[in-house]
Scaffold this motif. Structure first.
Motif, short mmCIF file in Angstrom:
data_model
loop_
_atom_site.label_atom_id
_atom_site.label_comp_id
_atom_site.label_asym_id
_atom_site.label_seq_id
_atom_site.Cartn_x
_atom_site.Cartn_y
_atom_site.Cartn_z
N ALA A 127 -15.17 -53.90 50.52
CA ALA A 127 -16.49 -54.15 51.12
C ALA A 127 -17.32 -52.88 51.17
O ALA A 127 -18.53 -52.89 50.90
CB ALA A 127 -16.33 -54.75 52.51
N ALA A 128 -16.68 -51.76 51.52
CA ALA A 128 -17.40 -50.49 51.60
C ALA A 128 -17.95 -50.08 50.24
O ALA A 128 -19.03 -49.48 50.15
CB ALA A 128 -16.48 -49.40 52.15
N GLU A 129 -17.22 -50.40 49.19
CA GLU A 129 -17.64 -50.02 47.83
C GLU A 129 -18.94 -50.71 47.42
O GLU A 129 -19.62 -50.24 46.49
CB GLU A 129 -16.53 -50.34 46.84
N GLN A 130 -19.30 -51.78 48.09
CA GLN A 130 -20.55 -52.46 47.76
C GLN A 130 -21.77 -51.63 48.16
O GLN A 130 -22.88 -51.86 47.68
CB GLN A 130 -20.61 -53.83 48.47
N THR A 131 -21.57 -50.65 49.05
CA THR A 131 -22.69 -49.82 49.51
C THR A 131 -22.84 -48.55 48.68
O THR A 131 -23.77 -47.77 48.91
CB THR A 131 -22.50 -49.43 50.98
N GLY A 132 -21.94 -48.30 47.73
CA GLY A 132 -22.05 -47.12 46.88
C GLY A 132 -20.70 -46.48 46.67
O GLY A 132 -19.70 -46.84 47.29
N GLU A 133 -20.67 -45.50 45.77
CA GLU A 133 -19.43 -44.81 45.46
C GLU A 133 -19.01 -43.90 46.61
O GLU A 133 -19.82 -43.15 47.15
CB GLU A 133 -19.60 -43.97 44.19
N TRP A 134 -17.77 -43.99 47.02
CA TRP A 134 -17.19 -43.16 48.07
C TRP A 134 -18.08 -43.11 49.32
O TRP A 134 -18.47 -42.03 49.79
CB TRP A 134 -16.96 -41.74 47.57
N PRO A 135 -18.42 -44.23 49.89
CA PRO A 135 -19.38 -44.23 51.00
C PRO A 135 -18.89 -43.50 52.24
O PRO A 135 -19.70 -43.09 53.08
CB PRO A 135 -19.59 -45.72 51.29
N GLU A 136 -17.59 -43.33 52.37
CA GLU A 136 -17.04 -42.65 53.56
C GLU A 136 -17.14 -41.13 53.45
O GLU A 136 -16.97 -40.43 54.45
CB GLU A 136 -15.55 -43.04 53.73
N ILE A 137 -17.37 -40.61 52.26
CA ILE A 137 -17.34 -39.17 52.01
C ILE A 137 -18.76 -38.62 51.97
O ILE A 137 -19.62 -39.16 51.27
CB ILE A 137 -16.62 -38.87 50.68
N PRO A 138 -19.06 -37.56 52.72
CA PRO A 138 -20.41 -37.00 52.72
C PRO A 138 -20.92 -36.74 51.30
O PRO A 138 -20.20 -36.20 50.45
CB PRO A 138 -20.27 -35.70 53.51
N GLN A 139 -22.15 -37.13 51.03
CA GLN A 139 -22.74 -37.04 49.70
C GLN A 139 -22.72 -35.61 49.15
O GLN A 139 -22.57 -35.40 47.94
CB GLN A 139 -24.17 -37.56 49.73
N ALA A 140 -22.85 -34.63 50.03
CA ALA A 140 -22.89 -33.23 49.59
C ALA A 140 -21.60 -32.79 48.91
O ALA A 140 -21.58 -31.76 48.22
CB ALA A 140 -23.18 -32.31 50.78
#
Length: 319
Positions: free
Chosen positions: A146-159
């Motif tokens: 489910a989390a993957e539907q919001t983008g790649e690696w959504p739990e990991i800070p984008q930076a």
């Protein structure tokens, strides 16, 4: 087995005395299905002794000496406070000195953010890091999907995304938001961030993947002694204080990992991201700076800035 009692910083901790075994291991025995995303692997039959012994010890909340590309580590289950406390006791390390959490895949790291708080997480030990519902459990498997539907690696800070793609697995530790499942003991009793590393050493990665748990692991030496680059160094310092040392020969790098912060308040100046190296190590300043963008302004702690708060409550070892 004998029980010794150590008192460290006023806390009495039981340390079991073991007949320490040293088992040989080789990277040639292991093949991973994915370089980064998944921790699934196959192993030759001659790897079974060290894989099975390390899995059983680590899932039994005991410490194991493991090789990494930097130095040998003293590893234990990072999800269990009592296992983490054993690290401090075995090593003779002050318990206010934070530990680095080691993972075997991006999936294992992501899964930590979907586990319950550490007070509840240990009722049944999870098995993390493999895209397999039977191993992960259906609820965690579904949560990750489910989390993957919001983008790649959504739990990991984008930076950190470009950093991970270039330098993981490898000798680089990242300051991350603390997942609720990580006990405060890993953080040295303070803070809201946790230091995380994904080692490139095949045997280290396999040991983590085989037990299905993130491992807290400082260097496997007695506190104040040189960091070990051979299994023999670990045995010299810690013989009888842990059940198992995995011997995979000399470490390639021989120095600790670089610690990078692009997440906490220390990584911001006037509201702008200005990443910082908190501890120099195996990945160079120039390599990180070459990522461009915010990393062109990369700073080094104590060279470019200091923090009274971090001196009192460090966010990573070696500060």
């Amino acid at each position: 087995m004998l029980i010794q009692r150590l008192t460290k910083m006023g806390i009495s901790t039981a340390v079991t005395a073991f007949n320490t075994k040293v088992l040989p291991a080789s990277a040639a025995q292991i093949t991973f299905s994915s370089m980064l995303e998944d921790g699934a692997f196959t192993a030759s039959t001659d790897a079974a002794p060290w894989i099975n012994a390390s899995r059983d010890a680590l899932r039994g909340n005991m410490c194991v000496g493991i090789p990494t590309e930097t130095v040998y580590g003293l590893a234990a289950n990072a999800l269990d406070a009592s296992a983490v406390q054993q690290i401090f006791a075995v090593k003779g390390r002050p318990s206010d000195n934070p530990l680095i959490v080691h993972v075997s895949s991006i999936r294992m790291l992501r899964a930590l953010y979907h586990l319950p708080a550490c007070d509840d997480a240990q009722k049944v030990l999870p098995f993390l890091g493999t895209d397999n519902a039977a191993l992960e459990g259906s609820a965690l498997h579904a949560a990750l999907q489910a989390a993957e539907q919001t983008g790649e690696w959504p739990e990991i800070p984008q930076a950190y995304h470009d950093v991970i793609r270039k330098f993981w697995p490898g000798a680089l530790t990242l300051i991350m938001p603390r997942p609720p499942c990580i006990p405060i003991e890993v953080l040295g009793g303070h803070g809201t961030t946790v230091a995380v590393r994904f080692p490139s050493h095949t045997v280290a990665r396999a040991a983590i993947a085989a037990c299905g748990l993130p491992l807290a692991a400082p260097s496997a030496n007695a506190s104040g002694r040189p960091s070990p680059t051979l299994a023999a160094h670990v045995r010299h310092d810690l013989d009888g204080r842990l059940p198992l040392i995995i011997d995979s020969g000399p470490c390639d790098v021989g120095v600790e990992s670089t610690v990078l912060d692009a997440y906490s308040s220390n990584a911001y100046v006037d509201g702008e991201l200005v990443p910082c190296i908190l501890r120099p190590g195996g990945v160079t300043f120039e390599s990180l700076q070459s990522l461009g963008g915010a990393y062109e302004r990369l700073r080094v702690y104590r060279r470019d800035f200091t923090s009274t708060e971090m001196e009192v409550n460090p966010t990573t070892p070696g500060m």
